[in-house]
Scaffold this motif. Structure first.
Motif, PDB file in Angstrom:
ATOM      1  N   ARG A  73      17.477 -32.249  19.342  1.00 35.06           N
ATOM      2  CA  ARG A  73      18.791 -32.756  18.969  1.00 35.06           C
ATOM      3  C   ARG A  73      19.754 -31.596  18.727  1.00 35.06           C
ATOM      4  O   ARG A  73      19.411 -30.639  18.035  1.00 35.06           O
ATOM      5  CB  ARG A  73      18.696 -33.580  17.676  1.00 35.06           C
ATOM      6  N   TYR A 102      27.194 -37.472  20.546  1.00 39.86           N
ATOM      7  CA  TYR A 102      26.576 -38.515  19.723  1.00 39.86           C
ATOM      8  C   TYR A 102      27.574 -39.588  19.329  1.00 39.86           C
ATOM      9  O   TYR A 102      27.433 -40.211  18.284  1.00 39.86           O
ATOM     10  CB  TYR A 102      25.955 -37.887  18.476  1.00 39.86           C
ATOM     11  N   PHE A 479      21.176 -38.282  26.314  1.00 39.88           N
ATOM     12  CA  PHE A 479      20.966 -39.143  25.167  1.00 39.88           C
ATOM     13  C   PHE A 479      21.031 -40.607  25.551  1.00 39.88           C
ATOM     14  O   PHE A 479      20.380 -41.455  24.951  1.00 39.88           O
ATOM     15  CB  PHE A 479      22.017 -38.812  24.111  1.00 39.88           C
ATOM     16  N   PHE A 480      21.853 -40.893  26.542  1.00 38.80           N
ATOM     17  CA  PHE A 480      21.957 -42.272  27.024  1.00 38.80           C
ATOM     18  C   PHE A 480      21.601 -42.299  28.504  1.00 38.80           C
ATOM     19  O   PHE A 480      21.252 -41.283  29.090  1.00 38.80           O
ATOM     20  CB  PHE A 480      23.370 -42.817  26.809  1.00 38.80           C
TER      21      PHE A 480
ATOM     22  N   PRO B 151      24.878 -43.140  16.723  1.00 39.93           N
ATOM     23  CA  PRO B 151      23.884 -42.071  16.573  1.00 39.93           C
ATOM     24  C   PRO B 151      24.470 -40.747  16.065  1.00 39.93           C
ATOM     25  O   PRO B 151      23.859 -39.707  16.264  1.00 39.93           O
ATOM     26  CB  PRO B 151      23.378 -41.903  17.998  1.00 39.93           C
ATOM     27  N   LEU B 152      25.632 -40.809  15.389  1.00 39.47           N
ATOM     28  CA  LEU B 152      26.199 -39.555  14.889  1.00 39.47           C
ATOM     29  C   LEU B 152      25.262 -38.877  13.891  1.00 39.47           C
ATOM     30  O   LEU B 152      25.362 -37.676  13.650  1.00 39.47           O
ATOM     31  CB  LEU B 152      27.551 -39.822  14.206  1.00 39.47           C
ATOM     32  N   ASP B 153      24.345 -39.653  13.320  1.00 37.18           N
ATOM     33  CA  ASP B 153      23.429 -39.052  12.354  1.00 37.18           C
ATOM     34  C   ASP B 153      22.470 -38.056  13.006  1.00 37.18           C
ATOM     35  O   ASP B 153      21.835 -37.270  12.326  1.00 37.18           O
ATOM     36  CB  ASP B 153      22.657 -40.139  11.603  1.00 37.18           C
ATOM     37  N   HIS B 154      22.408 -38.081  14.335  1.00 37.30           N
ATOM     38  CA  HIS B 154      21.530 -37.111  14.992  1.00 37.30           C
ATOM     39  C   HIS B 154      22.014 -35.683  14.836  1.00 37.30           C
ATOM     40  O   HIS B 154      21.266 -34.743  15.049  1.00 37.30           O
ATOM     41  CB  HIS B 154      21.410 -37.440  16.486  1.00 37.30           C
ATOM     42  N   GLN B 155      23.294 -35.538  14.493  1.00 36.17           N
ATOM     43  CA  GLN B 155      23.810 -34.186  14.385  1.00 36.17           C
ATOM     44  C   GLN B 155      23.560 -33.604  12.994  1.00 36.17           C
ATOM     45  O   GLN B 155      23.855 -32.439  12.744  1.00 36.17           O
ATOM     46  CB  GLN B 155      25.311 -34.187  14.670  1.00 36.17           C
TER      47      GLN B 155
END
Ligand SMILES: Nc1nc2c(c(=O)[nH]1)N[C@H]1C(S)=C(S)[C@@H](COP(=O)(O)OP(=O)(O)OC[C@H]3O[C@@H](n4cnc5c(=O)[nH]c(N)nc54)[C@H](O)[C@@H]3O)O[C@H]1N2
Ligand SMILES: Nc1nc2c(c(=O)[nH]1)N[C@H]1C(S)=C(S)[C@@H](COP(=O)(O)OP(=O)(O)OC[C@H]3O[C@@H](n4cnc5c(=O)[nH]c(N)nc54)[C@H](O)[C@@H]3O)O[C@H]1N2
Ligand code: SF4
Ligand code: SF4
Ligand code: SF4
Ligand code: SF4
Ligand code: SF4
Lengths: 750, 259, 442
Positions: A73, A102, A479-480, B151-155
């Motif tokens: 990530r 993201y 990611f997608f 999925p911003l929490d992935h950062q």
């Protein structure tokens, strides 16, 4: 749950990174992704970060980045310390590009239009379906012999992506590949071409100049290469030699950059070009120009005496002469012409005037002046612009349009009717990863990777006096369910078949890229001189983040001669639409430091960090001089309607003493009607109310071209700003010393 | 008995020996050159990215609950055309005599051996005293458990805690980076080198206005700049003894000759 | 006091307050309890669930209505025990009819004080971390923090107030245990700790009360001084005032006396029988205190403003401007002066002291005025700290308004329950008053 299942889930959640592992992955079932963790890739150590060098694509500066990756990530983006453009630094936009990757509003799969066009009703399809749909469309077009009716519009694209698109369009048989984005610096390029014979943007050596005269260049936030110039600005102010460069900014509204200037010259909007010529006149007349052709310059500039110019520009004659003296005598000095100047209707000639100044002061080709970039000249098709597309579309000459990474519906004036003309196009395919206003018009959306997932390269323009090439490599696996833009094009070529397929025989875009670099490698003496095999060279390239020579290239001296330039000198100040009575205020617009041309508005970080000059968040505003506002009975935070002869929008008032009382100013970037939850429905887009005007030489859209009137309206929406008070109240918060005192100080350590 | 007394005096020394607690391993210091800083805000974003600061949205921003540990204050003097704009980045000043530390009843904020004002999230009970006492208004409170939209929490940075509702926080001088540098130096059997610790804001700053280093290392760039004649500290009169040192902006006094 | 009242009559009158309860009383009590739940406990549960975000607190106004109410109730808590203790030590006879009521008020006020500490905290479930106790983590409290002082001061004050209240009640509980039946009998018997009224017991009880009286007197001063240091030990303009300790103590007493006055007046209306024991004479005495305290308070208020003006720093001036002139709350300053400085002066008219106006209106205004004083200090000062960039106003939310209102209902509910369990007038002391001529008689 068994421990093994637990590990599996852990594995799926933290898909590994490994170069060469990025392609074709999207279609594989999840189980396939477990393998890297059962047999861990060499470069993944849980809890330990890898830093991948790559390229920032948030603006055209081409900064080098380092992406911090942990367990597959991306965690943070920092500048690549080795990179000559940004030297390890990065602007807010660049750092926020993590949130492009993201972003919860990304288009996660190919989409096909289901409902009416522009209504946002799409259904999900597979990549096979999507690609075959598009290849069939293109095959049909080609069978009808209408290949020239395929149009491809992309953002300003350089390097291998540009060449593969060119390649594809040429193989297919369409000349209609055009690049469009709001900020393309075509006026600057053209002006430099006609006055200095350059085919790219020179290096403006701000770091080493001692007198910087900027005509509306907001180089601290958006102009050309903001990080490079910001670093240079720091150098200029507190450079190693301990002599502090002076900085004068000419613009009707103090930009962030202008706010840092030692002096602000608020010339009347549209007259900055005249002011430049008047300064040039004074330089010649007062004897600061030492060239033998002084007389011919004087003749050429005779209409622009400081005395006459003072009336037009509202800048006193004495002050014009003073600037001329300081600019002409301080060694080295540097004049730059920024967006604000370039975006008038005759913006190109404004830049020509600035180049004349640099020539007269002897700043061209010297350290601390204008240093031409010898490399990578670029051919810009000034005629093949967005208006050409719109015109062709209106005339039903466009059958299929491919759009990549550009949003003309948002960034062209309503008066240009871009949206209407796009409606005339039978088939539009977009490769955007986001549902922007143009993508919303598409019939087919094949979402491409974001830059952190894809391959690419970039030839910085402006560079820094020597070539700088940056490699973009995937920092994380997709990611997608998206595919790289280069690979989409190669798949299309395969799908179309025939000669298109024959001419584009690469497995994937990374091969294409590598081939392109093999060619560069074998041609370039410097590269070959490193005595590495190509593979070694390539690995080094990836590890460093790109290629640039170890030592600075020799400076090429370029002179500007008055001959031929005459045609490009402004005959008058720039025009504004709308009569003075009905529309009493000049409207100037500027690309916002965070949202730029609107592309940054969907990133929550960029919405949340306060605008540097107003501290407004999550919305936009119009800047008014407090005097103007009080005359009109308008208070801060009021909502006003801003009306030009071409339309009307609403905006909140921010009172800003750093703007001329006869001018109002609005940032560009907000006012999206779609483009995700963070961008949608925030404020308004000032481009909407502009007339359609372009510089006749370059086709660059003019932005500072109309007057407006404003009046209070009632609105429930509120402007939110972070600042409490901007008054220091004698509390000595930001302490200052005068330049004289500074000069008396001992040389400081740095 | 004698042994007991000895023990007592030994312990007493620990608390009372002059300079015992003042003998710091490092004294991390930030020097900010206001003549270089152009107010661009890249540092603000860097801090958001590095330290898992939540995005709170428009309504919370309107209530002055934006989370930035670092902010750029902008002061404007004068009227058109004699306008003077000044920027100053303000983060926790890591005061050596920190008013906030006096306030906290539970030692959730205290001074460590590196000269840092540290904040122990787990220990905080949320009395707000520290934030009220802080003259620089740099403390931020977790008014709610803020969500990082997927999925911003992935950062999210795994080196930094995601704070929960009810605790106070503020700039840490990127203590995780200090730790990492110290650990690495220890592994390699050496001391931390100047320039090895780069807080996120310093790392990003395009103009190079921020310099970070150890004041106890006389050869560090920060220690040298800290002696600049342009040096001053914010609200110095309050005697909080901040570790952030500003270098004065060079600017003409009085009205400029505009117009 | 009316010497013709017999011991029996006094006993019956006072225990009648406990035992004779009409449906109206239950109705009011129910209403109060329901209001306490809906205004205090439900919103508080909501706040605990969602976080302090439901308040209007912000950066830099981190201290708001909860802390205002915290200090406010500390203040109210002061007069009760002080009146009682001070008058006990000086053996002032007129204390006897009002002391118990005043002490009870203190007790429940302190209850609210702790309640507001919990409401105010971000993580109230960890409150015990503020106390020094041996623990594995070896974490001790920070003894330089005024908040730690608070924990001790208020803890000590609460403990000694309860003890003082309880010791004074033992003889009454014993006497009640003779007539009561059922659970009451068991309760009173248990709480009277074998009181049989021996000489030695009377002697020890008097000594204990005297000791705690003497102990509490300086405590009153120190507790509210400590509370004032929560503010005065900071550097915040508007907080950092040397005058705060006496200022807060005076204000506390002023509001406390007003509270006692109001409480007595209400009880007299609710239980007309009390009019026999709480008379114009008592109003006469208590109101004099109010006048004197009001004068001292006014002087200190003036001092606070003038000191700021004299300092003439931008910080002080902007803070005063905000407090007096330009904030959304600045009109409250005038209301505060009217309530605390002007109205109490009317007590110099003897007739007013025992009038409806004197018994109800003035105390209510003083109680409001003193609340405003705290409001004008606590959040208002924070809105204008050192760096103007961070200036921000405070607007409390409904949760912050609701919880203090609910707390008041809770206070009343608890008081109403107390009245029905314990004698609100000290029976034995009243009897002393009727029977034995006092040394310092009137
Ligand atoms: N090198 C190294 N060694 C360590 C440690 C370390 O950090 N490093 N940590 C130590 C510590 S703290 C611990 S607790 C131990 C743990 O050591 P172990 O107790 O050996 O822990 P597990 O590996 O979880 O193995 C427990 C077994 O129980 C099985 N099991 C699971 N559920 C059930 C059940 O319901 N019934 C039955 N009968 N079996 C079940 C699992 O499949 C597994 O085989 O390791 C210690 N050893
Ligand atoms: N994924 C996963 N999670 C687990 C388990 C698992 O099997 N898998 N097992 C569970 C079990 S059974 C347990 S016991 C826990 C253990 O969980 P933790 O207690 O977190 O165990 P560790 O990570 O082994 O050690 C914690 C830290 O102590 C530090 N340390 C080592 N020695 C010292 C010392 O002398 N003093 C101090 N102050 N620090 C020291 C180490 O550097 C490390 O950072 O994890 C639980 N969680
Ligand atoms: S200037 Fe900023 S947005 Fe543009 S390339 Fe550099 S880092 Fe990216
Ligand atoms: S700046 Fe504020 S929070 Fe930071 S150490 Fe100083 S008082 Fe504490
Ligand atoms: S909010 Fe937390 S850190 Fe601040 S004083 Fe209270 S307990 Fe200490
Ligand atoms: S030092 Fe670190 S925590 Fe402090 S402001 Fe800079 S980035 Fe934020
Ligand atoms: S990044 Fe640097 S130049 Fe930009 S605001 Fe921060 S300190 Fe100033």
């Amino acid at each position: 749950m068994k421990r093994r299942d637990f590990l599996k889930i852990l594995g799926v959640g933290g898909v590994g990174t490994g170069l060469g592992y990025f392609f074709g992955k999207a279609s594989k079932p999840p189980a396939a992704e477990l393998i890297p963790y059962l047999i861990p890739p060499v470069d993944v150590i849980p809890g330990v970060a890898n830093w991948y060098p790559s390229l920032c694509t948030q603006c055209s500066a081409g900064c080098g980045i380092h992406v911090r990756v942990m367990e597959g990530r991306a965690k943070k983006i920092e500048g690549n310390p080795l990179h000559p453009i940004n030297k390890g630094k990065l602007c807010a936009r660049g750092q926020a590009s993590l949130q492009v990757l993201y972003n919860p509003d990304r288009i996660k799969k190919p989409l096909k239009r289901r409902g009416d066009r522009g209504k946002g009703d799409f259904e999900e399809i597979t990549w096979e379906e999507g690609l075959s749909l598009l290849s069939k469309n293109l095959t049909a077009l080609s069978e009808k012999g209408e290949t020239e009716k395929l149009y491809f519009v992309s953002s300003q694209t350089r390097g291998s992506l540009n060449s593969i698109i060119n390649n594809f369009m040429a193989s297919y048989g369409s000349p209609n590949y055009m690049q469009y984005e709001l900020i393309q610096n075509k006026n600057l390029l053209f002006a430099n071409h006609v006055s200095m014979g350059l085919n790219n943007i020179p290096h403006y050596d701000i770091a080493n100049t001692k007198y910087l005269l900027s005509f509306g260049a907001d180089f601290g936030t958006t102009w050309l290469s903001p990080v490079n110039y910001s670093f240079a600005y720091g150098q200029m102010r507190q450079g190693e030699d301990g002599i502090r460069g002076k900085f004068v900014q000419i613009e009707p509204r103090l930009s962030l950059t202008g706010a840092n200037a030692d002096e602000w010259v608020p010339a009347k909007p549209g007259t900055e070009g005249v002011l430049a010529l008047a300064i040039a006149y004074a330089i010649v007349e007062d004897g600061y120009y030492k060239g033998s052709d002084a007389a011919s310059w004087k003749a050429l500039l005779s209409e622009y005496s400081p005395k006459d110019a003072a009336v037009v520009t509202e800048i006193a004659e004495g002050r014009i002469r003073e600037i001329a003296k300081e600019f002409g005598q301080t060694r080295p000095s540097l004049a730059i012409g920024g967006e604000n100047l370039a975006r008038y209707e005759n913006g190109m000639s404004g830049i020509v005037a600035v180049n004349i100044l640099n020539h007269l002061a002897g700043n061209i080709g010297i350290r601390g002046g204008v240093i031409p970039n010898s490399n990578g000249s670029r051919t810009i098709d000034f005629k093949n612009n967005i208006n050409a597309l719109a015109t062709a579309a209106s005339a039903s000459k466009v059958k299929t349009l491919l759009v990549y990474n550009t949003n003309p519906v948002f960034t062209t004036p309503k008066a240009m009717k871009t949206e209407e003309s796009l409606r005339n196009i039978p088939f539009i395919a977009s490769f955007s990863s986001f549902m922007d206003e143009t993508t919303a018009m598409a019939d087919l959306i094949l979402p491409a990777h974001t830059s952190l997932e894809d391959w690419g390269d970039d030839f910085a323009d402006p560079s820094v006096g020597h070539p700088v090439v940056t490699i973009m490599q995937p920092a994380v696996s997709p990611f997608f369910n998206t595919v790289g833009i280069g690979d989409i094009i190669l798949s299309l070529a395969k799908g179309i078949g025939g000669k298109v397929k024959d001419k584009m025989q690469w497995n994937d875009f990374s091969d294409y890229l590598k081939d392109a670099w093999k060619a560069n490698y074998s041609k370039d003496k410097d590269m070959l001189a490193s005595a590495l095999t190509f593979d070694e060279f390539w690995n080094q390239l990836l590890a460093r983040g790109g290629w640039w020579p170890a030592d600075q290239a020799k400076v090429k001296s370029v002179a500007v001669s008055p001959k031929g330039i005459e045609a490009h000198i402004a005959k008058a100040s720039s025009r504004f639409e709308g009569d003075e009575k009905g529309f009493p205020l000049y409207l100037t617009t500027y690309a916002h430091s965070s949202y730029l041309d609107g592309r940054g508005a969907n990133l929550p970080w960029l919405q949340e960090i306060p605008d540097p000059m107003t501290s407004v968040v999550w919305g936009n505003w119009i800047e008014l001089n407090p005097k103007t506002a009080s005359n009109m009975g308008i208070k801060e935070g009021d909502t006003v309607s801003v009306e030009s002869p071409f339309g009307k929008i609403n905006a909140h008032v921010y009172l800003y003493p750093g703007i001329r009382p006869d001018t109002v100013s609005m940032p560009i970037g907000q006012g999206h009607s779609t483009y995700g939850r963070y961008a949608k429905g925030r404020g308004s887009n000032p481009i909407d109310i502009l007339p359609f005007k372009e510089d006749p030489n370059t086709g660059e859209l003019a932005l500072n071209v109309t007057r407006v009137k404003i009046s209070r309206v009632i609105s429930s929406e509120k402007m939110v700003k972070i600042e409490g008070s901007t008054k220091e109240l004698g509390r000595n918060i930001v302490q200052t010393i005068s330049p004289d005192e500074f000069n008396k100080m001992n040389k400081e350590v740095s | 008995m004698a042994g007991f007394l000895e023990r007592i005096t030994e312990r007493w020394k620990v608390y009372r020996e002059p300079g015992f607690f003042k003998k710091l391993d490092h004294k991390w210091t930030m020097v900010i050159d206001l003549d270089k800083c152009n107010g661009c805000g890249a540092c603000v974003l860097a801090c958001y990215a590095e330290n898992n600061l939540p995005v709170v949205g428009k309504d919370e921003c309107a209530m002055s609950r934006a989370f930035s540990w670092l902010r750029i204050e902008r002061y404007i003097d004068g009227e058109y055309p004699d306008v003077k704009v000044k920027f100053i980045p303000v983060m926790c000043q890591h005061c050596s005599k920190a008013p906030c530390e006096t306030g906290c009843p539970v030692y959730a904020t205290y001074h460590n051996q590196d000269g840092l004002n540290v904040q122990v999230y787990n220990r905080c009970v949320g009395t707000f005293t520290c934030a009220t006492y802080c003259p620089y208004d740099v403390r931020r409170f977790n008014w709610r458990s803020y969500k990082f939209e997927q999925p911003l929490d992935h950062q999210l940075n795994p080196d930094v805690t995601v704070r929960e509702m009810g605790v106070m926080e503020k700039c840490t001088f990127c203590i995780q980076r200090i730790r990492a540098a110290k650990d690495k130096a220890k592994d390699e059997g050496r001391t931390v080198q100047d320039g090895e610790v780069l807080p996120a804001c310093v790392q990003s700053c395009p103009t190079g206005a921020m310099i970070f280093g150890d004041l106890l290392d006389p050869n560090s760039k920060a220690a040298k700049l800290a002696k600049s004649p342009r040096r001053y500290r914010l609200l110095e009169e309050l005697n909080a003894d901040p570790s952030v040192i500003y270098l004065k902006r060079v600017m003409k006094e009085g009205p400029s000759k505009h117009g | 006091m009316d010497r013709t009242i017999t011991y029996k009559e006094a006993s019956e009158d006072i225990s009648g307050i406990i035992t004779k309860t009409g449906w109206k009383y239950y109705a009011v009590l129910t209403l109060m309890a329901v209001s306490a739940v809906s205004f205090l406990f439900l919103p508080w549960a909501y706040q605990i669930y969602s976080g302090q975000g439901v308040t209007g607190l912000n950066a830099p106004v981190f201290w708001g209505l909860y802390l205002v109410n915290f200090i406010y109730w500390v203040g109210i808590a002061h007069a009760g025990t002080l009146i009682s203790a001070m008058l006990y030590i000086t053996q002032t006879p007129w204390r006897r009819a009002i002391a118990r009521g005043a002490e009870t008020m203190t007790f429940f006020a302190l209850f609210l004080v702790s309640l507001f500490i919990f409401v105010h905290m971000g993580r109230p479930w960890n409150f015990y971390w503020t106390m020094p106790y041996p623990n594995q983590r070896q974490i001790w409290t920070n003894f330089t923090s005024p908040i730690t002082f608070d924990v001790f001061a208020i803890g000590t004050y609460t403990t000694s107030s309860i003890v003082f209240l309880f010791f004074g009640m033992i003889p009454d509980l014993a006497s009640l245990s003779h007539t009561a039946t059922g659970w009451r009998k068991r309760l009173y018997t248990a709480l009277s700790f074998g009181w049989r009224g021996t000489d030695r017991q009377w002697h020890l009880q008097a000594k204990a009360c005297m000791f705690f009286g003497a102990f509490i007197m300086p405590l009153v001063v120190s507790v509210h001084s400590v509370v004032s240091w929560d503010f005065a030990l900071s550097v915040v303009p508007g907080y950092a005032k040397t005058v705060f300790a006496p200022y807060f103590v005076t204000g506390a007493l002023l509001s406390g006396f007003a509270g006692v006055l109001l409480m007595l007046s209400i009880m007299r209306e609710a239980y007309p029988v009390m009019k026999k024991y709480v008379t114009a004479y008592h109003y006469d005495k208590v109101t004099i205190f109010v006048v004197v305290l009001s004068l001292i308070w006014s002087y200190l208020t003036l001092m606070e403003v003038v000191t700021g003006l004299y300092a003439n720093t931008s910080q002080e001036i902007e803070h005063l401007k905000y407090k007096l002139a330009i904030s959304p709350f600045s009109y409250l300053f005038a209301l505060m002066i009217f309530s605390n400085s002007v109205l109490p002066l009317l007590y110099i008219f003897k007739k007013l002291r025992n009038s409806f106006f004197g018994r109800f209106i003035i105390p209510v205004f003083v109680l409001i005025g003193m609340w405003l004083e705290r409001f004008l200090i606590v959040p208002n000062s924070l809105s204008r700290k050192f760096l103007p960039w961070m200036w921000h106003d405070y607007s409390p939310t409904w949760v912050e308004y609701s919880i203090p209102i609910g707390a008041l209902f809770f206070f009343i509910s608890m008081f109403m329950v107390f009245i029905k369990v314990f004698p609100i007038i000290a029976i034995f002391e009243v009897k002393e008053d009727i029977g034995i001529p006092m040394r310092k008689s009137h």
